[in-house]
Design a protein around this motif. Structure first.
Motif, PDB file in Angstrom:
ATOM      1  N   SER A  26       0.916  -1.339  -0.097  1.00 45.55           N
ATOM      2  CA  SER A  26       0.047   0.111   0.028  1.00 45.55           C
ATOM      3  C   SER A  26       0.780   1.426   0.041  1.00 45.55           C
ATOM      4  O   SER A  26       0.396   2.323  -0.451  1.00 45.55           O
ATOM      5  CB  SER A  26      -1.154   0.001   1.267  1.00 45.55           C
ATOM      6  N   LYS A  27       2.138   1.162   0.293  1.00 43.23           N
ATOM      7  CA  LYS A  27       2.948   2.399   0.547  1.00 43.23           C
ATOM      8  C   LYS A  27       3.570   2.686  -0.906  1.00 43.23           C
ATOM      9  O   LYS A  27       4.133   3.943  -1.021  1.00 43.23           O
ATOM     10  CB  LYS A  27       3.955   2.195   1.423  1.00 43.23           C
ATOM     11  N   GLU A  28       3.255   2.069  -1.867  1.00 42.65           N
ATOM     12  CA  GLU A  28       3.885   2.015  -2.870  1.00 42.65           C
ATOM     13  C   GLU A  28       2.965   2.912  -3.987  1.00 42.65           C
ATOM     14  O   GLU A  28       1.861   2.344  -4.206  1.00 42.65           O
ATOM     15  CB  GLU A  28       4.439   0.783  -3.872  1.00 42.65           C
ATOM     16  N   VAL A  29       3.370   3.931  -4.570  1.00 47.48           N
ATOM     17  CA  VAL A  29       2.310   4.816  -5.415  1.00 47.48           C
ATOM     18  C   VAL A  29       3.041   5.295  -6.456  1.00 47.48           C
ATOM     19  O   VAL A  29       4.383   5.169  -6.505  1.00 47.48           O
ATOM     20  CB  VAL A  29       1.953   6.112  -4.641  1.00 47.48           C
ATOM     21  N   PRO A  30       2.422   5.559  -7.804  1.00 45.07           N
ATOM     22  CA  PRO A  30       3.021   5.803  -9.031  1.00 45.07           C
ATOM     23  C   PRO A  30       3.415   7.229  -9.137  1.00 45.07           C
ATOM     24  O   PRO A  30       3.371   7.829 -10.085  1.00 45.07           O
ATOM     25  CB  PRO A  30       1.981   5.634 -10.185  1.00 45.07           C
ATOM     26  N   PHE A  31       3.522   8.012  -7.960  1.00 41.91           N
ATOM     27  CA  PHE A  31       3.876   9.453  -8.047  1.00 41.91           C
ATOM     28  C   PHE A  31       4.506   9.840  -6.389  1.00 41.91           C
ATOM     29  O   PHE A  31       4.581   8.959  -5.675  1.00 41.91           O
ATOM     30  CB  PHE A  31       2.600  10.251  -8.046  1.00 41.91           C
ATOM     31  N   LEU A  32       5.022  11.051  -6.494  1.00 41.56           N
ATOM     32  CA  LEU A  32       5.415  11.383  -5.183  1.00 41.56           C
ATOM     33  C   LEU A  32       4.407  12.398  -4.322  1.00 41.56           C
ATOM     34  O   LEU A  32       3.827  13.142  -4.850  1.00 41.56           O
ATOM     35  CB  LEU A  32       6.610  12.458  -5.417  1.00 41.56           C
ATOM     36  N   THR A  33       4.050  11.575  -3.196  1.00 46.88           N
ATOM     37  CA  THR A  33       3.128  12.357  -2.212  1.00 46.88           C
ATOM     38  C   THR A  33       3.942  13.406  -1.733  1.00 46.88           C
ATOM     39  O   THR A  33       5.139  13.353  -2.030  1.00 46.88           O
ATOM     40  CB  THR A  33       2.644  11.282  -1.260  1.00 46.88           C
ATOM     41  N   GLU A  34       3.407  14.420  -1.132  1.00 46.33           N
ATOM     42  CA  GLU A  34       4.188  15.612  -0.511  1.00 46.33           C
ATOM     43  C   GLU A  34       4.962  15.088   0.508  1.00 46.33           C
ATOM     44  O   GLU A  34       6.328  15.313   0.343  1.00 46.33           O
ATOM     45  CB  GLU A  34       3.282  16.555   0.052  1.00 46.33           C
ATOM     46  N   PRO A  35       4.809  14.145   1.428  1.00 49.05           N
ATOM     47  CA  PRO A  35       5.634  13.561   2.448  1.00 49.05           C
ATOM     48  C   PRO A  35       6.843  12.891   1.603  1.00 49.05           C
ATOM     49  O   PRO A  35       8.028  13.151   2.037  1.00 49.05           O
ATOM     50  CB  PRO A  35       4.961  12.674   3.310  1.00 49.05           C
ATOM     51  N   VAL A  70      12.893  18.391  -6.987  1.00 50.25           N
ATOM     52  CA  VAL A  70      11.495  17.690  -7.270  1.00 50.25           C
ATOM     53  C   VAL A  70      10.753  18.925  -8.156  1.00 50.25           C
ATOM     54  O   VAL A  70      10.233  19.803  -7.406  1.00 50.25           O
ATOM     55  CB  VAL A  70      10.694  17.702  -5.926  1.00 50.25           C
ATOM     56  N   VAL A  71      10.337  18.391  -9.359  1.00 51.74           N
ATOM     57  CA  VAL A  71       9.742  19.449 -10.309  1.00 51.74           C
ATOM     58  C   VAL A  71       8.019  19.352  -9.918  1.00 51.74           C
ATOM     59  O   VAL A  71       7.442  20.123  -9.770  1.00 51.74           O
ATOM     60  CB  VAL A  71       9.847  19.040 -11.696  1.00 51.74           C
ATOM     61  N   ASP A  72       7.545  18.217  -9.848  1.00 45.47           N
ATOM     62  CA  ASP A  72       6.208  17.865  -9.727  1.00 45.47           C
ATOM     63  C   ASP A  72       6.165  16.515  -9.255  1.00 45.47           C
ATOM     64  O   ASP A  72       7.068  15.647  -9.078  1.00 45.47           O
ATOM     65  CB  ASP A  72       5.375  18.105 -10.830  1.00 45.47           C
ATOM     66  N   PRO A  73       4.880  16.027  -8.728  1.00 43.16           N
ATOM     67  CA  PRO A  73       4.750  14.631  -8.245  1.00 43.16           C
ATOM     68  C   PRO A  73       5.319  13.626  -9.148  1.00 43.16           C
ATOM     69  O   PRO A  73       5.418  12.337  -8.937  1.00 43.16           O
ATOM     70  CB  PRO A  73       3.166  14.494  -8.086  1.00 43.16           C
ATOM     71  N   LYS A  74       5.530  13.770 -10.537  1.00 41.64           N
ATOM     72  CA  LYS A  74       5.862  12.922 -11.319  1.00 41.64           C
ATOM     73  C   LYS A  74       7.124  13.049 -12.233  1.00 41.64           C
ATOM     74  O   LYS A  74       7.703  12.256 -12.793  1.00 41.64           O
ATOM     75  CB  LYS A  74       4.813  12.685 -12.421  1.00 41.64           C
ATOM     76  N   THR A  75       8.026  14.112 -11.624  1.00 42.05           N
ATOM     77  CA  THR A  75       9.314  14.638 -12.259  1.00 42.05           C
ATOM     78  C   THR A  75      10.264  14.960 -11.122  1.00 42.05           C
ATOM     79  O   THR A  75      10.111  15.652 -10.353  1.00 42.05           O
ATOM     80  CB  THR A  75       8.949  15.616 -13.104  1.00 42.05           C
ATOM     81  N   LEU A  76      11.432  14.299 -11.538  1.00 45.05           N
ATOM     82  CA  LEU A  76      12.771  14.655 -10.635  1.00 45.05           C
ATOM     83  C   LEU A  76      13.720  14.928 -11.790  1.00 45.05           C
ATOM     84  O   LEU A  76      13.551  14.718 -12.752  1.00 45.05           O
ATOM     85  CB  LEU A  76      13.152  13.466  -9.684  1.00 45.05           C
ATOM     86  N   MET A  77      14.626  16.105 -11.354  1.00 42.98           N
ATOM     87  CA  MET A  77      15.721  16.497 -12.103  1.00 42.98           C
ATOM     88  C   MET A  77      16.977  16.364 -11.268  1.00 42.98           C
ATOM     89  O   MET A  77      17.250  16.843 -10.291  1.00 42.98           O
ATOM     90  CB  MET A  77      15.686  17.652 -12.568  1.00 42.98           C
ATOM     91  N   LEU A  78      17.915  15.741 -11.937  1.00 40.63           N
ATOM     92  CA  LEU A  78      19.322  15.468 -11.393  1.00 40.63           C
ATOM     93  C   LEU A  78      20.435  16.060 -12.128  1.00 40.63           C
ATOM     94  O   LEU A  78      20.679  15.393 -13.045  1.00 40.63           O
ATOM     95  CB  LEU A  78      19.569  13.942 -10.806  1.00 40.63           C
ATOM     96  N   PRO A  79      21.304  17.038 -11.814  1.00 43.16           N
ATOM     97  CA  PRO A  79      22.401  17.563 -12.409  1.00 43.16           C
ATOM     98  C   PRO A  79      23.578  16.429 -12.233  1.00 43.16           C
ATOM     99  O   PRO A  79      23.822  15.962 -11.540  1.00 43.16           O
ATOM    100  CB  PRO A  79      22.872  18.857 -11.885  1.00 43.16           C
ATOM    101  N   ASP A  80      24.192  16.341 -13.612  1.00 38.76           N
ATOM    102  CA  ASP A  80      25.264  15.319 -13.556  1.00 38.76           C
ATOM    103  C   ASP A  80      26.417  16.120 -13.460  1.00 38.76           C
ATOM    104  O   ASP A  80      27.116  16.808 -14.296  1.00 38.76           O
ATOM    105  CB  ASP A  80      25.330  14.527 -14.892  1.00 38.76           C
TER     106      ASP A  80
END
Length: 207
Positions: A26-35, A70-80
């Protein structure tokens, strides 16, 4: 160990361990919750796993808390950031795209896992938006589309005592970086590497 009958298959593995705990699903979700996103914003360290045509890779990345955006609940960005130019992670991403990330927060026993698909961008404006405190701009940015996210409990850290000061290992009791590199390449001057490392304050580019 030579008895092949002791090697598990999918059916025998599930029979051995039984059903997954309901909370682990149940803790696995297809997006980032705010916590979940808050954990990522607080993290200065992430381990990235990728797979591609040249094999598997698992690499650490670090920076100030929030270096993974954290761009939005579905997107992350990481500089290389600058490293050794092996580009193992990036090569896997551009050929395959699958990515798994494990975020750690110092002193916190819980960890955050993110799985998804990644792309690599060298867009000038995007890279410049990730300039560090010294104004250095990354060559590229990894853009991750989140497919699943879930938090791990603190059992691994409790068992390992990773954050316990009493369990900290004296770095001098282990082989130096130069010694380890020389063990892999005999022509390598490990002593000089260690001297140069000490002169630079112990800092070297990320792997």
């Amino acid at each position: 160990m030579n008895d092949q009958s002791n090697f598990l298959n999918p059916d025998s593995l599930r029979a051995l361990y039984g059903p997954a705990l309901p909370t682990s699903l149940s803790k696995e979700v297809p997006f980032l919750t705010e916590p979940y996103a808050d954990m990522i914003r607080a993290s200065p360290f992430v381990v990235i796993a990728t797979a591609g045509e040249e094999g598997l890779d698992c690499s650490p990345r670090g920076g100030p808390p929030g270096f993974v955006r954290v761009v939005d609940p579905k997107t992350l960005m990481l500089p290389d950031r600058s490293g050794n130019n092996r580009v193992d992670t990036l090569s896997n991403i551009v050929s395959d795209g699958r990515i798994a990330m494990l975020f750690l927060v110092p002193g916190c026993g819980e960890t955050m896992r993110v799985n998804g698909r990644a792309r690599v961008s060298d867009d000038t404006a995007l890279c410049e938006s990730f300039a560090d405190a010294n104004g250095k701009v990354p060559r590229s940015v990894i853009i991750i589309t989140v497919e699943s996210a879930y938090v791990h409990c603190s059992q691994a850290f409790s068992r390992s005592k990773l954050w316990d000061p009493a369990a900290q290992v004296d770095r001098r009791s282990l082989p130096s970086m130069g010694t380890m590199l020389q063990s892999a390449a005999n022509a390598f001057d490990g002593a000089k590497y260690d001297r140069d490392l000490a002169a630079e304050g112990g800092l070297v580019p990320d792997d």
